[in-house]
Design a protein around this motif. Structure first.
Motif, PDB file in Angstrom:
ATOM      1  N   ALA A   1       0.836  -1.195   0.000  1.00  0.00           N
ATOM      2  CA  ALA A   1       0.000   0.000   0.000  1.00  0.00           C
ATOM      3  C   ALA A   1       0.873   1.248   0.000  1.00  0.00           C
ATOM      4  CB  ALA A   1      -0.915   0.000   1.223  1.00  0.00           C
ATOM      5  N   ALA A   2       0.399   2.295  -0.654  1.00  0.00           N
ATOM      6  CA  ALA A   2       1.129   3.559  -0.707  1.00  0.00           C
ATOM      7  C   ALA A   2       1.012   4.284   0.627  1.00  0.00           C
ATOM      8  CB  ALA A   2       0.578   4.430  -1.828  1.00  0.00           C
ATOM      9  N   VAL A   3       2.058   5.013   0.985  1.00  0.00           N
ATOM     10  CA  VAL A   3       2.100   5.735   2.264  1.00  0.00           C
ATOM     11  C   VAL A   3       2.521   7.176   2.020  1.00  0.00           C
ATOM     12  CG1 VAL A   3       3.182   5.900   4.532  1.00  0.00           C
ATOM     13  CG2 VAL A   3       2.657   3.644   3.572  1.00  0.00           C
ATOM     14  N   SER A   4       1.805   8.097   2.610  1.00  0.00           N
ATOM     15  CA  SER A   4       2.194   9.505   2.609  1.00  0.00           C
ATOM     16  C   SER A   4       1.926  10.100   3.977  1.00  0.00           C
ATOM     17  CB  SER A   4       1.421  10.310   1.561  1.00  0.00           C
ATOM     18  OG  SER A   4       1.847  10.037   0.247  1.00  0.00           O
ATOM     19  N   TRP A   5       2.795  11.028   4.374  1.00  0.00           N
ATOM     20  CA  TRP A   5       2.552  11.850   5.555  1.00  0.00           C
ATOM     21  C   TRP A   5       2.104  13.222   5.086  1.00  0.00           C
ATOM     22  CZ3 TRP A   5       2.603  10.907  10.771  1.00  0.00           C
ATOM     23  CH2 TRP A   5       3.037   9.636  11.174  1.00  0.00           C
ATOM     24  N   LEU A   6       1.052  13.741   5.716  1.00  0.00           N
ATOM     25  CA  LEU A   6       0.485  15.019   5.317  1.00  0.00           C
ATOM     26  C   LEU A   6       0.313  15.925   6.525  1.00  0.00           C
ATOM     27  CD1 LEU A   6      -1.160  12.545   3.621  1.00  0.00           C
ATOM     28  CD2 LEU A   6      -1.877  14.543   2.343  1.00  0.00           C
ATOM     29  N   SER A   7       0.518  17.221   6.310  1.00  0.00           N
ATOM     30  CA  SER A   7       0.347  18.218   7.368  1.00  0.00           C
ATOM     31  C   SER A   7      -0.291  19.461   6.773  1.00  0.00           C
ATOM     32  CB  SER A   7       1.703  18.598   7.981  1.00  0.00           C
ATOM     33  OG  SER A   7       2.434  17.457   8.365  1.00  0.00           O
ATOM     34  N   PRO A   8      -1.400  19.948   7.332  1.00  0.00           N
ATOM     35  CA  PRO A   8      -1.963  21.213   6.856  1.00  0.00           C
ATOM     36  C   PRO A   8      -0.985  22.358   7.093  1.00  0.00           C
ATOM     37  CG  PRO A   8      -3.535  20.025   8.240  1.00  0.00           C
ATOM     38  CD  PRO A   8      -2.216  19.339   8.397  1.00  0.00           C
ATOM     39  N   LEU A   9      -0.904  23.263   6.133  1.00  0.00           N
ATOM     40  CA  LEU A   9       0.011  24.392   6.218  1.00  0.00           C
ATOM     41  C   LEU A   9      -0.703  25.702   6.552  1.00  0.00           C
ATOM     42  CD1 LEU A   9       2.219  23.637   3.076  1.00  0.00           C
ATOM     43  CD2 LEU A   9       2.774  23.181   5.476  1.00  0.00           C
ATOM     44  N   VAL A  10      -2.036  25.701   6.528  1.00  0.00           N
ATOM     45  CA  VAL A  10      -2.805  26.914   6.800  1.00  0.00           C
ATOM     46  C   VAL A  10      -3.947  26.567   7.746  1.00  0.00           C
ATOM     47  CG1 VAL A  10      -2.256  27.900   4.541  1.00  0.00           C
ATOM     48  CG2 VAL A  10      -4.378  26.597   4.835  1.00  0.00           C
ATOM     49  N   PRO A  11      -4.513  27.572   8.441  1.00  0.00           N
ATOM     50  CA  PRO A  11      -5.693  27.314   9.274  1.00  0.00           C
ATOM     51  C   PRO A  11      -6.910  26.967   8.416  1.00  0.00           C
ATOM     52  CG  PRO A  11      -4.628  29.404   9.858  1.00  0.00           C
ATOM     53  CD  PRO A  11      -4.034  28.952   8.556  1.00  0.00           C
ATOM     54  N   LEU A  12      -7.913  26.400   9.066  1.00  0.00           N
ATOM     55  CA  LEU A  12      -9.159  26.100   8.371  1.00  0.00           C
ATOM     56  C   LEU A  12      -9.956  27.368   8.102  1.00  0.00           C
ATOM     57  CD1 LEU A  12     -11.295  24.114   7.307  1.00  0.00           C
ATOM     58  CD2 LEU A  12     -12.080  23.822   9.677  1.00  0.00           C
TER      59      LEU A  12
END
Length: 265
Positions: free
Chosen positions: A163-174
């Motif tokens: 399975a593919a794996v990525s780490w993600l992090s929001p860079l801006v507020p909602l």
């Protein structure tokens, strides 16, 4: 420069009103929104409605009811099934038609449950996911403007067949500079599992999800989330993407998405 996904406007009766920014634009079509911003904004409405109840979200289901334009949106939430231990809440997003009437474009339903001490029985299906070196190309839509600019996307090296794996992090507020909770930050990225676990080439196929269902046995922490995703495509244009979800402390839940798969012309 994209500073948030939404900007708050004055309320309209029972509705909270927001202006959608360029940060909501989909990588499939810049005129419509990526699924994660609506999921996050409606999750926010659920959390606001649930404040003070002592309940916590165990499941979120986003249903995309139509193309969501990058425009002014109205949001409201309600309790469908009240309860001291189990409650069902719904938040919906509406936009204006050209004739001035409104249509619902997205809906999130959430099961909320009463927490209790089960620390001695806590189990995780998977060990923690450790972030490694990121690949040079994060995803097949590299360079696409809009939503993808608002997320740090670190694709991991995995063996063929895994399975593919990525780490993600929001860079801006909602919303503007308002605080964003960890659950809202997870909602800001989890809809991307479809792209992470892509089973077909997006240059040859379009595979847009109609929904995103998230089950959480533990609430998320922090701002960094790992998604281990895999897509399956049926012979008749319907697919499914499933994913395991992690934060820095370990495994927190799963997601599933139904896909409409169409060959590009």
């Amino acid at each position: 420069m994209i500073e948030s996904l939404f900007r708050r406007l004055p309320a309209d009766g029972e509705y909270q009103v927001f202006e959608s920014t360029d940060g909501t634009r989909s990588n499939w079509d810049p005129q419509i929104q990526h699924g994660s911003p609506p999921l996050a904004l409606l999750t926010r409405a659920i959390e606001e409605l649930a404040a003070g109840t002592g309940l916590r979200v165990g499941r979120l289901t986003l249903d995309i009811l139509g193309a969501i334009p990058v425009s002014t949106v109205r949001v409201r939430a309600r309790v469908d099934r009240p309860g001291a231990r189990i409650s069902l809440m719904t938040a919906e997003m509406l936009t204006d038609r050209p004739d001035g009437t409104r249509r619902a474009v997205a809906r999130v339903t959430a099961w909320l449950l009463a927490p209790s001490d089960t620390g001695d029985a806590a189990t995780d299906r998977y060990p923690p996911l450790v972030e490694g070196e990121a690949m040079t190309v994060a995803h097949p839509w590299e360079g696409a403007p809009g939503y993808l600019e608002t997320v740090s996307w670190r694709r991991q090296f995995t063996a063929d067949g895994e399975a593919a794996v990525s780490w993600l992090s929001p860079l801006v507020p909602l919303v503007d500079a308002e605080p964003t909770t960890p659950l809202q930050r997870l909602a800001m990225v989890v809809d991307s599992a479809n792209g992470i676990g892509a089973a077909v080439d997006p240059r040859r196929f379009v595979f847009m999800n109609t929904d995103t269902v998230v089950h959480l046995h533990r609430l998320p922490e922090g701002n960094d989330f790992g998604l281990r995703a895999r897509g399956s495509i049926g012979p008749d244009g319907v697919g499914v993407t499933t994913a395991e979800i992690f934060d820095r402390a370990g495994f927190i839940g799963t997601s599933a998405q139904t896909l409409l798969v169409q060959r590009r012309g």
